[in-house]
Design an enzyme around this catalytic site. Structure first.
Site, mmCIF file in Angstrom:
data_model
loop_
_atom_site.group_PDB
_atom_site.id
_atom_site.type_symbol
_atom_site.label_atom_id
_atom_site.label_comp_id
_atom_site.label_asym_id
_atom_site.label_seq_id
_atom_site.Cartn_x
_atom_site.Cartn_y
_atom_site.Cartn_z
ATOM 1 N N ASN A 1 0.677 -1.294 0.165
ATOM 2 C CA ASN A 1 -0.072 0.194 0.069
ATOM 3 C C ASN A 1 1.002 1.319 -0.443
ATOM 4 O O ASN A 1 1.688 1.159 1.000
ATOM 5 C CB ASN A 1 -0.939 0.090 1.132
ATOM 6 C CG ASN A 1 -1.569 1.594 1.710
ATOM 7 O OD1 ASN A 1 -2.775 2.083 0.931
ATOM 8 N ND2 ASN A 1 -1.312 2.266 2.621
ATOM 9 N N GLU A 2 0.609 2.225 -0.762
ATOM 10 C CA GLU A 2 1.276 3.562 -1.139
ATOM 11 C C GLU A 2 2.609 3.454 -0.599
ATOM 12 O O GLU A 2 4.275 3.245 0.046
ATOM 13 C CB GLU A 2 0.918 4.374 0.200
ATOM 14 C CG GLU A 2 -0.740 4.771 -0.800
ATOM 15 C CD GLU A 2 -0.927 5.995 0.795
ATOM 16 O OE1 GLU A 2 -0.895 6.475 1.511
ATOM 17 O OE2 GLU A 2 -2.513 6.534 0.380
ATOM 18 N N GLU B 1 -8.453 3.877 -2.324
ATOM 19 C CA GLU B 1 -9.332 5.001 -1.251
ATOM 20 C C GLU B 1 -9.479 6.638 -2.178
ATOM 21 O O GLU B 1 -8.621 7.055 -2.485
ATOM 22 C CB GLU B 1 -7.546 5.135 -0.537
ATOM 23 C CG GLU B 1 -7.105 4.194 0.369
ATOM 24 C CD GLU B 1 -5.930 4.294 1.349
ATOM 25 O OE1 GLU B 1 -5.929 4.806 1.620
ATOM 26 O OE2 GLU B 1 -5.114 3.366 1.476
ATOM 27 N N GLN C 1 -12.592 6.433 4.825
ATOM 28 C CA GLN C 1 -12.964 4.364 4.874
ATOM 29 C C GLN C 1 -14.903 3.941 6.093
ATOM 30 O O GLN C 1 -15.485 5.123 6.187
ATOM 31 C CB GLN C 1 -11.998 3.718 6.266
ATOM 32 C CG GLN C 1 -10.739 4.468 5.708
ATOM 33 C CD GLN C 1 -9.718 3.305 6.417
ATOM 34 O OE1 GLN C 1 -9.779 2.833 7.334
ATOM 35 N NE2 GLN C 1 -8.648 3.834 6.421
HETATM 36 O O1 AHR Z 1 -6.903 6.124 5.301
HETATM 37 C C1 AHR Z 1 -6.010 6.771 5.865
HETATM 38 C C2 AHR Z 1 -4.289 6.882 5.020
HETATM 39 O O2 AHR Z 1 -4.300 7.116 3.835
HETATM 40 C C3 AHR Z 1 -4.409 5.211 4.734
HETATM 41 O O3 AHR Z 1 -3.955 3.669 6.156
HETATM 42 C C4 AHR Z 1 -3.024 4.827 3.471
HETATM 43 O O4 AHR Z 1 -3.006 4.464 2.847
HETATM 44 C C5 AHR Z 1 -3.459 6.526 3.385
HETATM 45 O O5 AHR Z 1 -2.260 7.629 3.083
#
Ligand code: AHR
Length: 555
Positions: A219-220, A354, A404
């Site tokens: 992730n990222e 996201e 989220q």
């Molecule tokens: O959604 C919050 C954060 O935002 C996540 O953990 C990350 O992937 C993004 O920077």
């Protein structure tokens, strides 16, 4: 009617010329100021239900207090999982849920969250030191992870909700072998491996394989997921996916994609992948993260200083945030174009795993809910314009996950202990259900632009936008009117079939700051409205700051 004629017509009505319609129309003498033309013959692609997906991270109150209340809780639950959440996810036909992060994913070892709960280790959560924590927050699973909610609990939650799980692997801290074994744990047949045996142990034993299809490779990875360059990440991606056990499951890997408009990451990853493997068959999707957070009006881009308040905002901040969110369209187009320079057949889809609004702390319903925020009608509009964007790019976007799910950024639900409410964004997701699996068709919107003042200068934003899709004999049109004070009176024309009866659902409130609270849980709710239609032309008044769904029967 040709596009030019349509636009000429729109210009005429914008200028205030009365539109006469067949008798029986309630609005026949009102001047329409806008037009919407739905071109059934111009298909974009099938809308993947997965673009209506969700994201749940071990962050603040998402898991502990949100999804997971524990088996011994007074809160109605199934094996520890909050029933109210499951019931509402079924209502919106939640297709897929991403887990366990986010940044948390690259510090998580799935082996900590399996087997009997008393034997699971306690670990420091990735977010334990976040600057955003309110002062004096107690320690708890939100800071020191108990691992009571692990792979079985998450995938059981998905099963109860009718969703698929989308698991994100730890690339920063673990190995390709670890991902291999996580897949084995989840998907190997009962009785075949030690992983399958472990799956059948603990308080929530699961005998049959979960058959998890979607796997995120980090992730990222440009940031919290390893601080890698795109070139370095492409090596990791290949290593992690080169050999994995499949058990007859069509495994679909998602590469960690760009942060907003970072074209270098996309180009770097795709060019390196193309150099090594000519085919892109080993990649299902390429991630894209985009949050609307910057209310600095060009004066600051500071991550903390430029954020606004979730509930108290000015008119200019309303339009500015929608404008920020609306960058999604150009981001999709820009990344898609770069991807196509290497992946000429466009085998790889965009996965916007996201997205949402991100405000400064202060409106969370409980201090333990790090990054928790209230959600108003403004967020409903942001959700509808984003989902409409995905629909309009149904040929490109394979999945999207709003960030989220509960008690966090742009959540559909807020909960604390036994209290549980839906936000206006939940209603948008429910209104959009008929788009899932539909065929998206091109739709032209013509409406007077919104004029507002941005940092002492005049600025514009579009007047109406949306998307349309066809499912059998039903046409669904969703429309956002961002204007805070003006109703848009639109004439809607369907090209390629005769429009029959129509019905509408509208989400709007006199005040765009309106939101649901534990004390007033149904303050914001959609309502049904009459639709005037005659001779195949539909007239509709879109209220200020509204989201509307029209369902039109095609004769
Ligand atoms: O959604 C919050 C954060 O935002 C996540 O953990 C990350 O992937 C993004 O920077």
């Amino acid at each position: 009617m040709k596009r030019r004629q349509f636009l000429q017509g729109a210009a005429a009505i914008s200028a205030g010329i009365l539109v006469e319609r067949a008798s029986g129309l309630t609005h026949s003498s009102v001047a329409a100021d806008s037009r919407i033309e739905i071109l059934l013959g111009e298909e974009i692609g099938t809308i993947s239900p997965n673009i209506y997906g969700h994201f749940a991270e071990h962050l603040g109150g998402v898991v502990y207090d949100g999804i997971w209340v524990g088996e011994n809780s007074k809160v109605p639950n199934t094996g520890g999982i909050r029933n109210a959440l499951v019931e509402h996810l079924k209502r919106i036909k939640a297709p897929v849920i991403r887990w366990p992060g986010g940044c948390f994913a690259d510090s998580y070892d799935w082996r900590d969250g399996i087997g009997p709960r008393t034997r699971r280790p306690r670990r420091t959560n990735f977010w334990a030191d976040a600057q955003e924590w309110p002062k004096g927050v107690t320690n708890g699973p939100w800071k020191f992870e108990t691992n009571h909610f692990g792979t079985n609990e998450f995938l059981r939650f998905c099963q109860l909700s009718g969703a698929e799980g989308y698991l994100a692997a730890n690339v920063r801290g673990l190995t390709a072998q670890n991902l291999y074994e996580w897949i084995e744990y989840c998907n190997s047949p009962a009785g075949s491996t030690t992983g399958a045996e472990q799956r059948s142990s603990g308080e929530m034993p699961v005998r049959d394989p979960f058959r998890v299809k979607f796997w995120g490779v980090g992730n990222e990875s440009w940031g919290c997921g390893g601080n890698l360059t795109a070139e370095e990440y492409s090596v990791e991606y290949r290593r992690f996916t080169a050999a994995v056990p499949r058990y007859g499951v069509d495994l679909s890997f998602v590469a960690s994609g760009s942060n907003g408009g970072d074209a270098n990451w996309t180009r770097g990853f795709f060019s390196r992948m193309a150099e090594k493997n000519r085919s892109f068959n080993g990649i299902y999707g390429f991630g894209l993260h985009h949050y609307a957070w910057n209310l600095g009006f060009g004066k600051t881009n500071d991550w903390f200083a430029a954020k606004g308040d979730a509930v108290r905002f000015t008119d200019a901040e309303h339009y500015e945030l929608l404008h920020e969110a609306d960058r999604m369209e150009s981001l999709i187009n820009e990344h898609w174009t770069i991807m196509g320079e290497y992946d000429r057949q466009h085998h790889v889809k965009l996965v916007v795993d996201e997205w949402g609004a991100w405000y400064k702390p202060g409106s969370e319903v409980n201090p333990t809910h790090l990054l928790g925020q209230q959600s108003t009608m403004r967020d409903a509009l942001l959700a509808s314009l984003t989902l409409d964007t995905f629909n309009r790019h149904a040929d490109k976007v394979g999945m999207a996950n709003v960030a989220q799910l509960i008690n966090c950024l742009h959540s559909l639900f807020l909960a604390h202990e036994d209290k549980f409410i839906v936000t206006p964004t939940f209603h948008v997701f429910e209104m959009f259900v008929p788009h899932m699996g539909g065929r998206a068709v091109r739709t032209i919107f013509s409406a007077p632009e919104v004029q507002y003042t941005r940092a002492d200068r005049p600025a514009e934003f579009w007047g109406l936008s949306g998307s349309a899709s066809v499912n059998g004999k039903q046409l669904t049109l969703t429309v956002t009117n961002p204007h805070l004070t003006e109703t848009r009176e639109a004439e809607i024309a369907v090209r390629g079939a005769r429009a029959g009866t129509a019905r509408a659902q509208v989400l709007s409130m006199p005040d765009v700051h309106a939101h649901n609270t534990f004390d007033n849980p149904n303050a914001v709710q959609p309502r049904s409205e009459q639709v005037a239609a005659a001779s195949g032309v539909i007239a509709f008044r879109f209220p200020p700051a509204s989201v509307t769904r029209l369902q039109i029967a095609l004769d």
